[in-house]
Design a protein around this motif. Structure first.
Motif, PDB file in Angstrom:
ATOM      1  N   UNK A 170       3.344  13.189   3.635  1.00  0.00           N
ATOM      2  CA  UNK A 170       3.428  13.257   2.090  1.00  0.00           C
ATOM      3  C   UNK A 170       4.547  12.275   1.694  1.00  0.00           C
ATOM      4  N   UNK A 171       5.864  12.409   2.142  1.00  0.00           N
ATOM      5  CA  UNK A 171       6.927  11.889   1.618  1.00  0.00           C
ATOM      6  C   UNK A 171       6.694  10.271   2.269  1.00  0.00           C
ATOM      7  N   UNK A 172       6.171  10.274   3.381  1.00  0.00           N
ATOM      8  CA  UNK A 172       6.142   8.976   3.954  1.00  0.00           C
ATOM      9  C   UNK A 172       5.042   8.248   3.299  1.00  0.00           C
ATOM     10  N   UNK A 173       3.820   9.002   2.845  1.00  0.00           N
ATOM     11  CA  UNK A 173       2.884   8.329   2.089  1.00  0.00           C
ATOM     12  C   UNK A 173       3.273   7.698   0.750  1.00  0.00           C
ATOM     13  N   UNK A 174       4.093   8.634  -0.062  1.00  0.00           N
ATOM     14  CA  UNK A 174       4.398   8.179  -1.250  1.00  0.00           C
ATOM     15  C   UNK A 174       5.364   6.879  -1.293  1.00  0.00           C
ATOM     16  N   UNK A 175       6.282   7.039  -0.042  1.00  0.00           N
ATOM     17  CA  UNK A 175       7.332   5.903  -0.063  1.00  0.00           C
ATOM     18  C   UNK A 175       6.705   4.747   0.281  1.00  0.00           C
ATOM     19  N   UNK A 176       5.682   4.476   1.226  1.00  0.00           N
ATOM     20  CA  UNK A 176       4.846   3.492   1.589  1.00  0.00           C
ATOM     21  C   UNK A 176       4.059   3.075   0.267  1.00  0.00           C
ATOM     22  N   UNK A 177       3.571   3.684  -0.354  1.00  0.00           N
ATOM     23  CA  UNK A 177       2.555   3.627  -1.525  1.00  0.00           C
ATOM     24  C   UNK A 177       3.506   2.580  -2.534  1.00  0.00           C
ATOM     25  N   UNK A 178       4.593   3.293  -2.764  1.00  0.00           N
ATOM     26  CA  UNK A 178       5.577   2.670  -3.473  1.00  0.00           C
ATOM     27  C   UNK A 178       5.914   0.963  -3.163  1.00  0.00           C
ATOM     28  N   UNK A 213       4.233  -0.840  -1.363  1.00  0.00           N
ATOM     29  CA  UNK A 213       2.980  -1.488  -1.479  1.00  0.00           C
ATOM     30  C   UNK A 213       2.734  -2.006  -2.907  1.00  0.00           C
ATOM     31  N   UNK A 214       2.942  -1.022  -3.829  1.00  0.00           N
ATOM     32  CA  UNK A 214       2.986  -1.303  -5.340  1.00  0.00           C
ATOM     33  C   UNK A 214       3.834  -2.654  -5.755  1.00  0.00           C
ATOM     34  N   UNK A 215       4.915  -2.583  -5.000  1.00  0.00           N
ATOM     35  CA  UNK A 215       6.058  -3.538  -5.207  1.00  0.00           C
ATOM     36  C   UNK A 215       5.473  -4.879  -4.424  1.00  0.00           C
ATOM     37  N   UNK A 216       4.956  -4.645  -3.503  1.00  0.00           N
ATOM     38  CA  UNK A 216       4.528  -6.040  -2.488  1.00  0.00           C
ATOM     39  C   UNK A 216       3.376  -6.819  -3.185  1.00  0.00           C
ATOM     40  N   UNK A 217       2.506  -6.053  -3.668  1.00  0.00           N
ATOM     41  CA  UNK A 217       1.312  -6.821  -4.158  1.00  0.00           C
ATOM     42  C   UNK A 217       1.646  -7.614  -5.130  1.00  0.00           C
ATOM     43  N   UNK A 218       2.349  -7.492  -6.417  1.00  0.00           N
ATOM     44  CA  UNK A 218       2.768  -8.274  -7.321  1.00  0.00           C
ATOM     45  C   UNK A 218       3.781  -9.383  -6.660  1.00  0.00           C
ATOM     46  N   UNK A 220       0.157   8.202  -9.480  1.00  0.00           N
ATOM     47  CA  UNK A 220       0.927   7.452  -8.545  1.00  0.00           C
ATOM     48  C   UNK A 220       0.488   7.331  -7.363  1.00  0.00           C
ATOM     49  N   UNK A 221      -0.035   8.474  -6.851  1.00  0.00           N
ATOM     50  CA  UNK A 221      -0.462   8.201  -5.455  1.00  0.00           C
ATOM     51  C   UNK A 221      -1.953   7.548  -5.569  1.00  0.00           C
ATOM     52  N   UNK A 222      -2.699   7.307  -6.216  1.00  0.00           N
ATOM     53  CA  UNK A 222      -3.872   6.984  -6.254  1.00  0.00           C
ATOM     54  C   UNK A 222      -3.877   5.358  -6.429  1.00  0.00           C
ATOM     55  N   UNK A 223      -2.936   4.953  -7.444  1.00  0.00           N
ATOM     56  CA  UNK A 223      -2.427   3.662  -7.526  1.00  0.00           C
ATOM     57  C   UNK A 223      -1.766   3.030  -6.267  1.00  0.00           C
ATOM     58  N   UNK A 224      -0.962   4.076  -5.477  1.00  0.00           N
ATOM     59  CA  UNK A 224      -0.338   3.726  -4.307  1.00  0.00           C
ATOM     60  C   UNK A 224      -1.209   3.183  -3.224  1.00  0.00           C
ATOM     61  N   UNK A 225      -2.204   4.236  -3.105  1.00  0.00           N
ATOM     62  CA  UNK A 225      -3.146   4.078  -1.906  1.00  0.00           C
ATOM     63  C   UNK A 225      -4.230   2.780  -2.138  1.00  0.00           C
ATOM     64  N   UNK A 226      -4.204   2.764  -3.393  1.00  0.00           N
ATOM     65  CA  UNK A 226      -5.209   1.585  -3.621  1.00  0.00           C
ATOM     66  C   UNK A 226      -4.205   0.029  -3.209  1.00  0.00           C
ATOM     67  N   UNK A 256      -4.208  -0.367   0.449  1.00  0.00           N
ATOM     68  CA  UNK A 256      -5.332  -1.095   0.961  1.00  0.00           C
ATOM     69  C   UNK A 256      -5.411  -2.805   0.571  1.00  0.00           C
ATOM     70  N   UNK A 257      -4.735  -2.742  -0.614  1.00  0.00           N
ATOM     71  CA  UNK A 257      -4.783  -4.398  -0.848  1.00  0.00           C
ATOM     72  C   UNK A 257      -3.866  -5.118   0.047  1.00  0.00           C
ATOM     73  N   UNK A 258      -2.845  -4.464   0.432  1.00  0.00           N
ATOM     74  CA  UNK A 258      -1.745  -4.768   1.103  1.00  0.00           C
ATOM     75  C   UNK A 258      -2.302  -5.197   2.749  1.00  0.00           C
ATOM     76  N   UNK A 259      -3.238  -4.284   2.968  1.00  0.00           N
ATOM     77  CA  UNK A 259      -3.858  -4.451   4.204  1.00  0.00           C
ATOM     78  C   UNK A 259      -4.817  -5.572   4.247  1.00  0.00           C
TER      79      UNK A 259
END
Length: 321
Positions: free
Chosen positions: A146-154, A156-161, A267-273, A276-279
């Protein structure tokens, strides 16, 4: 004039003295004289102990005033307003949608129930929909994942913009696949020291090392933040390392545990999205050789001609309506 004998004059003087003294007893006996029926007047005089009645009335008044004892019981009844624990019910209703055994799952209830999902997915984590088809959490490290998922999600949310905005603004090196080349070749049009990549790489590594150190230790340095002012190291004591809040919650959006629980889900829902967008950006770049902003613009301009099917097939398609 006739002379009164001396002995008679003395008796008259004595009688006069008695008459002068007589009015006092006559006044006390006045009720008896006013009543022609001697006994009736005497009864009224005997009934004079009316003061005894007033004594009873004055004794009754304190008993009536003792009613404030009832008022004293009223606050005890008001104390039952502890029923205002209703917020917990509201929180339970709101959170039961995302947490606990009655939360939403990744399939409808007719196709999936809590008995069909792994036991380690018990609904305590935010965004737990019971989805782990590969059984990755069976090794007991679900919290680390879960820690790894949240960090990657954050990230990704910075990367897409960062992928989309510079390209959409037409900045030099705005296409993310060409950013490194443009900076290394000095084609950004910025001052030379701003194009010195090793310097900025070293700064980023130092900052990230400090952040990860504090996160792993569950501590933090003293400092200053907007809207909250100064704080010391003790402000981080007892906080969740992955969702600390406290001084880092500038706008106090997670003021209550219920707010924090809901924000974790968002946060986790937007991070997962975002992941997927980064992928999608990673897979799209080598296929189209363009950035996400250019791909999105072409698709919006002509969705039937420029889409995943036409790009994957490599042939132009004329839409037929």
């Amino acid at each position: 004039k006739t002379e009164i004998p001396a002995h008679r004059s003395r008796t008259m003087q004595v009688n006069a003295l008695f008459k002068k003294a007589a009015p006092a007893p006559a006044k006390t006996a006045a009720p008896a004289k006013k009543s022609p029926f001697g006994g009736f007047g005497a009864k009224k005089a005997a009934a004079a102990p009316a003061p005894a009645k007033t004594v009873k009335k004055t004794a009754a008044k304190p008993v009536v005033k003792a009613t404030p004892v009832k008022k004293a019981t009223a606050p005890v009844k008001k104390a039952t307003t502890v029923r205002k624990a209703a917020p917990s019910k509201v929180a339970a209703k709101g959170d039961s949608k995302w947490y606990g055994p009655n939360r939403k799952l990744y399939l409808p209830s007719g196709l999936l129930s809590t008995a069909d999902i792994p036991s380690y997915l018990d609904g305590t984590l935010a965004g737990d929909y019971g989805f782990d088809p590969l059984g990755l959490g069976a090794d007991g490290k679900i919290n680390q994942y879960r820690v790894a998922e949240v960090i990657h999600a954050r990230w990704a949310m910075l990367a897409i913009p960062g992928f989309v905005i510079p390209e959409a603004l037409g900045l030099p090196g705005g296409v993310w696949t060409e950013t490194g080349k443009v900076f290394l070749d000095g084609e950004t049009g910025r001052p030379e020291f701003l194009e010195f990549v090793p310097l900025f790489a070293a700064i980023q590594i130092a900052l990230m090392a400090g952040v990860e150190k504090f996160r792993s230790e569950g501590a933090g340095p003293a400092g200053f933040v907007p809207f909250k002012g100064k704080f010391d190291e003790s402000a981080f004591n007892g906080l969740d390392p992955i969702n600390p809040g406290g001084p880092l919650d500038f706008f106090n959006v997670a003021a209550t545990p219920q707010d924090l629980a809901e924000l974790k889900v968002k946060e986790i829902k937007n991070g997962r999205l975002a992941m997927i967008a980064a992928l999608g950006c990673f897979l799209q770049a080598p296929v189209t050789h363009e950035g996400p902003a250019a791909n999105w613009g072409k698709h919006v301009a002509n969705p039937f001609v420029y889409n995943f099917v036409t790009i994957a097939s490599g042939a132009d398609r004329t839409p037929v309506l």
